[in-house]
Design a protein around this motif. Structure first.
Motif, PDB file in Angstrom:
ATOM      1  N   TRP A  77       8.766  16.804 -15.132  1.00  0.00           N
ATOM      2  CA  TRP A  77       8.120  18.116 -15.194  1.00  0.00           C
ATOM      3  C   TRP A  77       7.655  18.480 -16.597  1.00  0.00           C
ATOM      4  N   ARG A  78       8.501  18.256 -17.568  1.00  0.00           N
ATOM      5  CA  ARG A  78       8.148  18.653 -18.935  1.00  0.00           C
ATOM      6  C   ARG A  78       6.875  17.938 -19.409  1.00  0.00           C
ATOM      7  N   GLU A  79       6.814  16.629 -19.194  1.00  0.00           N
ATOM      8  CA  GLU A  79       5.635  15.867 -19.591  1.00  0.00           C
ATOM      9  C   GLU A  79       4.406  16.303 -18.807  1.00  0.00           C
ATOM     10  N   ALA A  80       4.595  16.592 -17.526  1.00  0.00           N
ATOM     11  CA  ALA A  80       3.468  17.004 -16.693  1.00  0.00           C
ATOM     12  C   ALA A  80       2.896  18.342 -17.158  1.00  0.00           C
ATOM     13  N   VAL A  81       3.763  19.276 -17.500  1.00  0.00           N
ATOM     14  CA  VAL A  81       3.301  20.593 -17.960  1.00  0.00           C
ATOM     15  C   VAL A  81       2.606  20.469 -19.315  1.00  0.00           C
ATOM     16  N   LEU A  82       3.169  19.679 -20.222  1.00  0.00           N
ATOM     17  CA  LEU A  82       2.523  19.471 -21.524  1.00  0.00           C
ATOM     18  C   LEU A  82       1.166  18.785 -21.357  1.00  0.00           C
ATOM     19  N   ASN A  83       1.114  17.798 -20.486  1.00  0.00           N
ATOM     20  CA  ASN A  83      -0.134  17.096 -20.207  1.00  0.00           C
ATOM     21  C   ASN A  83      -1.163  18.048 -19.607  1.00  0.00           C
TER      22      ASN A  83
ATOM     23  N   LEU B  13       0.854  -1.184   0.000  1.00  0.00           N
ATOM     24  CA  LEU B  13       0.000   0.000   0.000  1.00  0.00           C
ATOM     25  C   LEU B  13       0.893   1.237   0.000  1.00  0.00           C
ATOM     26  N   ARG B  14       0.803   2.019  -1.048  1.00  0.00           N
ATOM     27  CA  ARG B  14       1.584   3.247  -1.159  1.00  0.00           C
ATOM     28  C   ARG B  14       0.647   4.411  -0.909  1.00  0.00           C
ATOM     29  N   LEU B  15       0.849   5.122   0.185  1.00  0.00           N
ATOM     30  CA  LEU B  15      -0.054   6.192   0.586  1.00  0.00           C
ATOM     31  C   LEU B  15       0.219   7.511  -0.127  1.00  0.00           C
ATOM     32  N   ARG B  16       1.444   7.742  -0.551  1.00  0.00           N
ATOM     33  CA  ARG B  16       1.779   9.017  -1.195  1.00  0.00           C
ATOM     34  C   ARG B  16       0.953   9.271  -2.459  1.00  0.00           C
ATOM     35  N   PRO B  17       0.874   8.327  -3.397  1.00  0.00           N
ATOM     36  CA  PRO B  17       0.055   8.585  -4.587  1.00  0.00           C
ATOM     37  C   PRO B  17      -1.423   8.806  -4.253  1.00  0.00           C
ATOM     38  N   VAL B  18      -1.940   8.049  -3.317  1.00  0.00           N
ATOM     39  CA  VAL B  18      -3.346   8.214  -2.921  1.00  0.00           C
ATOM     40  C   VAL B  18      -3.565   9.603  -2.339  1.00  0.00           C
ATOM     41  N   ALA B  19      -2.661  10.019  -1.458  1.00  0.00           N
ATOM     42  CA  ALA B  19      -2.789  11.340  -0.838  1.00  0.00           C
ATOM     43  C   ALA B  19      -2.673  12.457  -1.878  1.00  0.00           C
ATOM     44  N   LEU B  20      -1.770  12.311  -2.822  1.00  0.00           N
ATOM     45  CA  LEU B  20      -1.611  13.347  -3.851  1.00  0.00           C
ATOM     46  C   LEU B  20      -2.839  13.460  -4.746  1.00  0.00           C
TER      47      LEU B  20
ATOM     48  N   CYS C  64      -1.616  15.677  -9.553  1.00  0.00           N
ATOM     49  CA  CYS C  64      -1.871  14.262  -9.852  1.00  0.00           C
ATOM     50  C   CYS C  64      -0.668  13.630 -10.540  1.00  0.00           C
ATOM     51  N   SER C  65       0.002  14.376 -11.391  1.00  0.00           N
ATOM     52  CA  SER C  65       1.169  13.843 -12.095  1.00  0.00           C
ATOM     53  C   SER C  65       2.286  13.485 -11.127  1.00  0.00           C
ATOM     54  N   ARG C  66       2.389  14.218 -10.036  1.00  0.00           N
ATOM     55  CA  ARG C  66       3.429  13.940  -9.033  1.00  0.00           C
ATOM     56  C   ARG C  66       3.233  12.585  -8.363  1.00  0.00           C
ATOM     57  N   ALA C  67       2.039  12.009  -8.466  1.00  0.00           N
ATOM     58  CA  ALA C  67       1.773  10.720  -7.837  1.00  0.00           C
ATOM     59  C   ALA C  67       2.485   9.573  -8.555  1.00  0.00           C
TER      60      ALA C  67
END
Length: 144
Positions: free
Chosen positions: A118-124, A74-81, A109-112
């Motif tokens: 960063w580049r892909e997240a900003v383009l997305n 169980l990974r809580l970081r992605p769920v929390a993000l 959400c991308s940080r999860a």
């Protein structure tokens, strides 16, 4: 009985629980019949289909071995993000507007992801914001 595929087992339980919840909440509205559907008919039917899919996945996890047998961690970081990004979207929609709130939502959400860049997240975020604007502002004419 032995659980042969833990991920499928947990997924099946989740589907059954969500399907059952949908069916229970749908009973608060008139369901009607297939010929004359009420507002609760579709959520009730959808919950039933989701529950059936969950039962099939659950049975598969108990009866057939399909690969790795390790229980998922169980990974809580992605769920929390992801959950916090949705809450922030609701809080920031009025002050920042649809564009700003959508950008914040997608970037957080991308940080999860463990493969975050960063580049892909900003383009997305830019592409999804444009899609949201076209759909909600142009086609549906929502005053957001």
């Amino acid at each position: 009985m032995r659980i042969r595929h833990p991920k499928d087992f947990l997924t099946g339980i989740m589907f059954v629980l969500f399907g059952t919840a949908a069916m229970v909440f749908a009973t608060d509205y008139p369901i009607g019949s297939a010929a004359k559907m009420g507002p609760g008919y579709f959520p009730f039917a959808l919950g039933g289909v989701l529950g059936l899919i969950g039962l099939v996945v659950l049975a598969r996890s108990l009866l057939w071995a399909t690969g790795a047998n390790a229980w998922p961690s169980l990974r809580l970081r992605p769920v929390a993000l992801v959950l916090s990004s949705v809450v922030l979207f609701g809080l920031l929609l009025r002050p920042l507007g649809l564009v700003g709130a959508t950008l914040v939502l997608v970037l957080i959400c991308s940080r999860a992801s463990s493969e975050f860049r960063w580049r892909e997240a900003v383009l997305n975020a830019a592409a999804l914001t444009l899609i949201v604007l076209v759909i909600f502002v142009y086609f549906l004419e929502f005053p957001v």
